[in-house]
Design a protein around this motif. Structure first.
Motif, short mmCIF file in Angstrom:
data_model
loop_
_atom_site.label_atom_id
_atom_site.label_comp_id
_atom_site.label_asym_id
_atom_site.label_seq_id
_atom_site.Cartn_x
_atom_site.Cartn_y
_atom_site.Cartn_z
N GLN A 1 2.67 85.82 61.39
CA GLN A 1 3.95 85.88 62.09
C GLN A 1 5.04 86.48 61.21
O GLN A 1 5.80 87.36 61.63
CB GLN A 1 4.36 84.47 62.54
CG GLN A 1 3.77 84.02 63.86
CD GLN A 1 4.35 82.69 64.27
OE1 GLN A 1 4.05 81.67 63.65
NE2 GLN A 1 5.17 82.69 65.30
N VAL A 2 5.13 85.99 59.99
CA VAL A 2 6.18 86.45 59.08
C VAL A 2 6.04 87.94 58.82
O VAL A 2 7.02 88.70 58.89
CB VAL A 2 6.14 85.66 57.76
CG1 VAL A 2 7.05 86.32 56.72
CG2 VAL A 2 6.56 84.22 57.99
N VAL A 3 4.83 88.38 58.51
CA VAL A 3 4.61 89.80 58.23
C VAL A 3 4.90 90.65 59.47
O VAL A 3 5.53 91.71 59.38
CB VAL A 3 3.16 90.03 57.74
CG1 VAL A 3 2.86 91.52 57.65
CG2 VAL A 3 2.96 89.37 56.39
N SER A 4 4.48 90.20 60.63
CA SER A 4 4.71 90.95 61.86
C SER A 4 6.19 91.05 62.18
O SER A 4 6.69 92.13 62.49
CB SER A 4 3.97 90.29 63.03
OG SER A 4 2.58 90.26 62.80
N GLN B 1 11.33 94.53 62.01
CA GLN B 1 12.41 94.77 61.05
C GLN B 1 13.41 93.61 60.98
O GLN B 1 14.60 93.81 60.79
CB GLN B 1 13.15 96.07 61.40
CG GLN B 1 12.26 97.31 61.46
CD GLN B 1 11.64 97.64 60.12
OE1 GLN B 1 12.32 97.70 59.11
NE2 GLN B 1 10.34 97.85 60.12
N LEU B 2 12.93 92.40 61.15
CA LEU B 2 13.81 91.23 61.09
C LEU B 2 13.96 90.76 59.65
O LEU B 2 12.96 90.66 58.92
CB LEU B 2 13.25 90.09 61.94
CG LEU B 2 13.17 90.33 63.45
CD1 LEU B 2 12.57 89.11 64.14
CD2 LEU B 2 14.54 90.65 64.02
N GLU C 1 15.17 81.27 61.32
CA GLU C 1 15.75 80.64 62.50
C GLU C 1 14.75 80.60 63.65
O GLU C 1 14.62 79.59 64.35
CB GLU C 1 17.01 81.38 62.92
CG GLU C 1 18.16 81.26 61.93
CD GLU C 1 19.37 82.07 62.36
OE1 GLU C 1 19.32 82.67 63.46
OE2 GLU C 1 20.36 82.10 61.61
N MET C 2 14.02 81.71 63.84
CA MET C 2 13.07 81.78 64.93
C MET C 2 11.92 80.78 64.75
O MET C 2 11.46 80.16 65.71
CB MET C 2 12.50 83.20 65.05
CG MET C 2 13.51 84.24 65.50
SD MET C 2 12.81 85.90 65.55
CE MET C 2 11.48 85.69 66.73
N ILE D 1 10.11 81.00 54.29
CA ILE D 1 9.73 82.32 54.82
C ILE D 1 9.40 83.26 53.67
O ILE D 1 8.41 84.01 53.72
CB ILE D 1 10.85 82.89 55.70
CG1 ILE D 1 11.07 82.03 56.94
CG2 ILE D 1 10.54 84.33 56.10
CD1 ILE D 1 9.86 81.88 57.83
N ALA D 2 10.21 83.25 52.62
CA ALA D 2 9.95 84.09 51.47
C ALA D 2 8.62 83.74 50.83
O ALA D 2 7.85 84.62 50.40
CB ALA D 2 11.08 83.95 50.45
N GLN D 3 8.31 82.45 50.78
CA GLN D 3 7.04 82.00 50.21
C GLN D 3 5.86 82.47 51.06
O GLN D 3 4.86 82.97 50.53
CB GLN D 3 7.03 80.48 50.11
CG GLN D 3 5.77 79.92 49.46
CD GLN D 3 5.78 78.40 49.40
OE1 GLN D 3 6.57 77.75 50.09
NE2 GLN D 3 4.90 77.83 48.59
#
Length: 249
Positions: free
Chosen positions: A198-201, A207-208, A215-216, A224-226
């Motif tokens: 999800q994070v990568v997509s 481009q988020l 937040e999403m 998220i960074a991890q």
């Protein structure tokens, strides 16, 4: 509002008549030279109201020239109103449109820079908290690999549906090996755990930025960074395992 006190009104009228009849480029250039001080004045006024401190006056003047050329091409002297009256709105409009486009591009560049900084920060943790790495070159290589995999994801257009590929096909990397590499990355990405995928997509396809993804997904930005770092490391390890790319140099 006069363009210049030295202009012969009758001569200018004759020049407009000649240009209207022949549309010769040489006559158009004479008109441009004649009215360029007027365009410069309009640009200076707009420049005085600027909202972007880093924009140069020459940028405003360039857009003013564009508006001036358009006005000269479309002006009809037979209608009886002065050229300056007709040209003023077109010059102002060209400057405003140009600055709007400049602002959009400027924001896109700034957003891209912020995204790269966020990626680099996620890959640099937790090394930053531990101090200087014992193997500096190895550490830098890890960062480079992580960024390279990320940019390969971003630039490949690999997530587009088959019917969209013709419109979004990336022509930058046309080598057979790189095409195969991108296909391998796609397969590896499909096998990532849910949150990692999800994070990568979200980040590379849509481009988020990390804070919006947080937040999403109702997670912290740090989490998220991890997840981003872990996902790129998993992709890198997958590529190592398949020997698609020799990361060891």
């Amino acid at each position: 509002m006069a363009v210049s006190t030295d202009i012969d009104t009758s001569a200018v009228a004759g020049l407009w008549e000649a240009y209207a009849a022949s549309r010769e480029p040489q006559l158009r250039e004479r008109l441009v030279s004649l009215y360029l001080p007027f365009a410069r004045m309009m640009a200076a006024r707009m420049y005085g109201l600027r909202t972007h401190a880093n924009v140069e006056f020459d940028d405003y003047l360039q857009y003013g020239r564009v508006g001036l050329l358009e006005a000269i091409e479309r002006y009809d002297a037979s209608r009886g109103f002065k050229f300056e009256t007709y040209a003023a709105s077109r010059i102002n409009g060209a400057i405003l449109s140009g600055m709007e486009a400049y602002s959009e591009v400027h924001e896109q560049v700034a957003a891209r820079r912020r995204a790269v900084q966020a990626r680099l920060a996620s890959l640099a943790e937790p090394q930053r908290a531990q101090g200087a790495p014992a193997d500096l070159f190895g550490y830098l290589a890890e960062l480079a690999v992580g960024l390279a995999v990320g940019f390969a994801l971003e630039d490949s257009g690999m997530y587009q549906a088959p019917e969209q590929e013709a419109h979004y096909r990336d022509h930058t990397y046309d080598g057979v090996e790189l095409k195969q590499l991108r296909e391998r990355i796609k397969a590896l990405l499909d096998g990532l755990p849910g949150k990692h995928k999800q994070v990568v997509s979200y980040h590379y396809l849509q481009q988020l930025p990390f804070h919006e993804i947080a937040e999403m997904m109702q997670l912290t930005k740090g989490r998220i960074a991890q997840l981003h770092k872990e996902a790129l490391l998993k992709l890198r390890e997958g590529l190592r395992a398949t020997r698609e790319l020799d990361w060891s140099g």
